[in-house]
Design an enzyme around this catalytic site. Structure first.
Site, PDB file in Angstrom:
ATOM      1  N   ASP A  90       0.860  -1.188   0.000  1.00  0.00           N
ATOM      2  CA  ASP A  90       0.000   0.000   0.000  1.00  0.00           C
ATOM      3  C   ASP A  90       0.896   1.237   0.000  1.00  0.00           C
ATOM      4  O   ASP A  90       1.481   1.588   1.024  1.00  0.00           O
ATOM      5  CB  ASP A  90      -0.915   0.015   1.233  1.00  0.00           C
ATOM      6  CG  ASP A  90      -2.013  -1.043   1.178  1.00  0.00           C
ATOM      7  OD1 ASP A  90      -1.902  -1.979   0.361  1.00  0.00           O
ATOM      8  OD2 ASP A  90      -2.970  -0.931   1.966  1.00  0.00           O
ATOM      9  N   LYS A 152      -6.705   3.401  -3.093  1.00  0.00           N
ATOM     10  CA  LYS A 152      -7.118   3.362  -1.695  1.00  0.00           C
ATOM     11  C   LYS A 152      -7.375   4.781  -1.196  1.00  0.00           C
ATOM     12  O   LYS A 152      -6.633   5.704  -1.520  1.00  0.00           O
ATOM     13  CB  LYS A 152      -6.015   2.677  -0.882  1.00  0.00           C
ATOM     14  CG  LYS A 152      -6.233   2.628   0.628  1.00  0.00           C
ATOM     15  CD  LYS A 152      -5.074   1.877   1.290  1.00  0.00           C
ATOM     16  CE  LYS A 152      -5.096   2.014   2.805  1.00  0.00           C
ATOM     17  NZ  LYS A 152      -3.966   1.316   3.448  1.00  0.00           N
ATOM     18  N   LYS A 181      -9.939   0.253  -2.332  1.00  0.00           N
ATOM     19  CA  LYS A 181      -9.855  -0.059  -0.909  1.00  0.00           C
ATOM     20  C   LYS A 181     -10.268   1.174  -0.120  1.00  0.00           C
ATOM     21  O   LYS A 181      -9.688   2.252  -0.277  1.00  0.00           O
ATOM     22  CB  LYS A 181      -8.440  -0.485  -0.516  1.00  0.00           C
ATOM     23  CG  LYS A 181      -8.285  -0.764   0.989  1.00  0.00           C
ATOM     24  CD  LYS A 181      -6.887  -1.272   1.315  1.00  0.00           C
ATOM     25  CE  LYS A 181      -6.658  -1.391   2.828  1.00  0.00           C
ATOM     26  NZ  LYS A 181      -5.309  -1.914   3.159  1.00  0.00           N
TER      27      LYS A 181
END
Length: 220
Positions: A90, A152, A181
């Site tokens: 991430d 995300k 996400k």
């Protein structure tokens, strides 16, 4: 909403997280069969050892939480993370460059991390709380061009977290083989259901057990 546990990245990214807390996080993730645990880079090796033989992935963060590292630093972090056992990455974009609308830079750094990840899942944290709707849309498009797997919403360390409206914008501007996400401030089943309805395919939360407990009670 079936298999809700497999939507959740069970997360502990606090700076003061101790080894015993990482072990507990991993044991909980195994018990509830969460998709992954998300931990800081220094805790990857421990999490990987704890989760060996389980169905839970090890996720980590790159350029976290500000995104202001150089591209070379983010690339090195990615190599190092995978060497230590990370299976999902991430990464935080350079938010200053995003606000300057230097989207070519954003695309370049995402692509560099994707290349370094060498096939492992890369999720691109765009930190929606600092961006306009137009910026969210354009960065999502650039993440698609850079061949990331996911965009995300948040680090959880900014001024705001996941919002339904942001998830919808991001979902509308990525390719069909990517997912969104949602993370930051997600604490209830209602939060999860609304975000999934908006297009989220993964949920980052430190309250995963509470959410699962609420889900199970609802089904009784």
């Amino acid at each position: 909403m079936e298999n809700i546990n497999k939507l959740i990245d069970h997360t502990l990214l606090k700076a003061f997280a101790k080894e015993e807390e990482i072990v507990k996080l991993c044991e909980e993730a195994k018990q509830y069969h969460f998709k992954s645990v998300c931990v800081n880079p220094a805790n990857i090796a421990l999490a990987s050892k704890c989760l060996e033989g389980s169905d839970v992935l090890v996720c980590t963060v790159i350029g976290f939480p500000l995104g202001a590292n150089t591209i070379d630093t983010k690339v090195f972090e990615t190599y190092d993370a995978i060497k230590n056992g990370a299976e999902e990455i991430d990464m935080v974009i350079n938010i200053g460059k995003a606000k300057e609308h230097n989207y070519d830079y954003i695309q370049e750094e995402i692509a560099a991390v994707v290349k370094a990840a060498n096939g492992y899942t890369v999720k691109v944290i765009i930190e929606t709380c600092y961006l306009t709707d137009e910026e969210k849309a354009e960065i999502s498009k650039r993440a698609t061009l850079a061949k990331a797997n996911c965009v995300k919403t948040s680090t959880g360390f900014g001024t705001g977290g996941a919002k339904v409206e942001d998830v919808a914008i991001m979902k509308a501007n990525i390719s069909d083989d990517m997912f969104v996400k949602a993370s930051g401030g997600i604490k209830t089943l209602e939060n999860v259901e609304s975000l999934v309805a908006a297009g989220a395919g993964r949920i980052g939360a430190s309250s995963g057990i509470d959410i699962i407990t609420e889900y199970n009670k609802k089904g009784e």
